[in-house]
Design an enzyme around this catalytic site. Structure first.
Site, PDB file in Angstrom:
ATOM      1  N   THR A 132      59.771  84.549  36.601  1.00 39.39           N
ATOM      2  CA  THR A 132      60.819  83.331  36.320  1.00 39.39           C
ATOM      3  C   THR A 132      61.854  83.734  34.648  1.00 39.39           C
ATOM      4  OG1 THR A 132      61.545  81.476  36.768  1.00 39.39           O
ATOM      5  CG2 THR A 132      59.610  81.485  35.236  1.00 39.39           C
ATOM      6  N   ASP A 133      62.615  83.427  35.011  1.00 38.16           N
ATOM      7  CA  ASP A 133      64.277  83.413  34.127  1.00 38.16           C
ATOM      8  C   ASP A 133      63.788  82.445  32.948  1.00 38.16           C
ATOM      9  OD1 ASP A 133      64.974  81.636  35.753  1.00 38.16           O
ATOM     10  OD2 ASP A 133      67.035  82.779  36.464  1.00 38.16           O
ATOM     11  N   GLU A 134      62.981  81.515  33.745  1.00 35.75           N
ATOM     12  CA  GLU A 134      62.827  79.535  33.317  1.00 35.75           C
ATOM     13  C   GLU A 134      62.156  79.707  31.838  1.00 35.75           C
ATOM     14  OE1 GLU A 134      63.013  76.472  35.950  1.00 35.75           O
ATOM     15  OE2 GLU A 134      63.415  77.845  37.011  1.00 35.75           O
ATOM     16  N   TYR A 158      56.030  74.352  33.698  1.00 31.33           N
ATOM     17  CA  TYR A 158      55.893  75.103  34.656  1.00 31.33           C
ATOM     18  C   TYR A 158      56.298  76.863  34.168  1.00 31.33           C
ATOM     19  CZ  TYR A 158      57.656  78.481  37.730  1.00 31.33           C
ATOM     20  OH  TYR A 158      57.989  80.033  38.111  1.00 31.33           O
ATOM     21  N   LYS A 162      54.734  80.198  32.220  1.00 32.82           N
ATOM     22  CA  LYS A 162      54.485  80.964  32.599  1.00 32.82           C
ATOM     23  C   LYS A 162      55.096  82.303  31.811  1.00 32.82           C
ATOM     24  CE  LYS A 162      55.806  83.203  36.692  1.00 32.82           C
ATOM     25  NZ  LYS A 162      54.570  83.733  37.580  1.00 32.82           N
TER      26      LYS A 162
END
Ligand code: NAD
Ligand code: TYD
Length: 357
Positions: A132-134, A158, A162
């Site tokens: 993810t970009d997060e 989260y 990741k």
């Protein structure tokens, strides 16, 4: 044959359906069926011998060893994860287990399997790690979008879990030569998304005449990609992505949350007018999410330049398809809003007080 993890979740089920429709290759689908995994998403594949569903945990090493030995997949598409930021704030342990330990167990099992393959099979093998970009953290309003080399700066449990899984995948490539390719994608939306995430939550709440919660001032920006475009990007990276590389995936669709919610309200006003008035009357600004990232934006030029991938949907076309899907799948919505969903809504929203209108 390929092995997909998390193939009963939102992106995973879209990916499996897309894979079966667009290739001749069978798929083994390993999913533990947590609250967000739903076999109903795959109902159209019932009786299809090219889809083998296995209920199981990516932390279960003997099971993964057995699946690899039995099916001898040529590639792994690793999507299984705990995926919701708000849940990670309430209970980070499950995120460390599935996202970090699960990825570690999978990498180790795949490494053992891959090491024993003949040279040509070893060469052709791929481990596609979906992220993810997060992991990049928050961008300032005018800052350039995230490129693949942007430093990692995760804000939520989260995102941190990741990020850890991305580091493991990269290290397994550098240290053991495992043929890993990683993708970092922006926010997805589309059919089969569990209504805990912003867009489906807004749709199902509006249809039920319930409040539409917008965290903080609603000016946080997300970069939206239609899930079908994410699936085509994953297929492209699996086919042509260079081993050891990272590809950012995004739709060039930055939107402030309040604008996204208003857009969904306008579409519902058009497609299912409410006699009580416009749906935006239901918008409520509520207590912000702790550690809330202000802006995400993906620079997707590398995958375009190197692999020729482009999204097919604009936000306008994708969001219309999505709202129409939820309007025509009331049974699916009713089923996923079971007791445990109601418990989650109570836990996440009961303590959020109303903010400025
Ligand atoms: P989701 O929560 O809808 O689906 C996750 C699936 O993984 C579920 O079916 C669940 O049962 C399964 N799962 C969870 N833990 C497991 C375990 N230990 N063993 C086996 N299966 C397990 O999530 P999603 O939105 O479809 O996200 C899929 C992947 O894509 C995740 O890795 C996520 O980080 C990544 N991603 C999501 C988005 C997004 O906007 N949704 C954007 C970029 C990347
Ligand atoms: P979400 O769909 O949970 O995805 P992510 O946190 O992975 O980006 O949230 C998207 C944005 O919408 C995020 O900035 C948080 C915000 N949001 C709300 O304002 N209200 C809500 O009820 C939810 C679930 C999210």
């Amino acid at each position: 044959m390929i092995l997909v993890t998390g193939g009963a979740g939102f992106i995973g089920s879209n990916f499996v359906l897309d894979w079966i429709a667009s290739t001749d290759e069978p798929v083994v689908n390993l999913d533990v069926l947590s609250y967000s995994g739903n076999l109903r998403n795959l109902a159209s594949l019932q009786g299809n011998t090219r889809h083998v569903f296995v209920r199981g945990d990516i932390c279960d090493r003997p099971l993964i060893d057995q699946l690899l030995a039995e099916h001898r997949p040529r590639a792994i598409v690793h999507l299984a994860a705990e995926s919701h930021v708000d849940r990670s704030i309430h209970g980070p342990g499950a995120f460390l287990r599935s996202n970090v330990e699960g990825t570690f167990v999978l990498l180790e099992a795949v490494r053992a399997h891959w090491s024993g393959l003949a040279a040509a099979e070893r060469e052709a093998f791929r481990f596609l790690h979906v992220s993810t970009d997060e992991v990049f953290g928050s961008l300032e309003p005018e800052a350039p979008a995230f490129t693949e080399t942007h430093c990692y700066d995760p804000s939520s449990p989260y995102a941190a879990s990741k990020a850890a899984s991305d580091h493991l995948a990269r290290a397994w490539h550098r240290t053991y030569d495992l043929p890993v390719v990683t993708t970092n994608c922006s926010n997805n939306y589309g059919p089969y998304q569990f209504p805990e995430k912003l867009i489906p939550l807004t749709i199902v709440n509006a249809l039920a005449g319930k409040a539409l919660p917008v965290y903080g001032d609603g000016l946080q920006v997300r970069d939206w990609l239609y899930v079908g475009d994410h699936c085509s990007a994953i297929r492209t990276v699996l086919e042509r992505g260079r081993v050891g590389e990272v590809y950012n995936i995004g739709g060039w669709n930055e939107s402030a949350n309040i604008d996204t919610v208003r857009c969904v309200c306008n579409l519902l006003d058009e497609l299912r007018p409410d006699p009580l008035g416009s749906n935006d009357r239901l918008i409520r600004f509520v207590t912000d999410r702790p550690g809330h990232d202000r802006r995400y934006a993906i620079d997707a030029r590398k995958i375009g330049r190197e692999l020729g991938w482009r999204p097919a949907e604009t936000f306008e076309t994708g969001i219309r398809k999505t709202v129409e899907w939820y309007l025509t799948h009331a049974d699916w919505v009713r089923e996923v809003q079971s007791g445990s969903y109601r418990d989650w809504v109570a836990q996440n929203y009961a303590t959020r007080t109303a903010g400025p209108a």
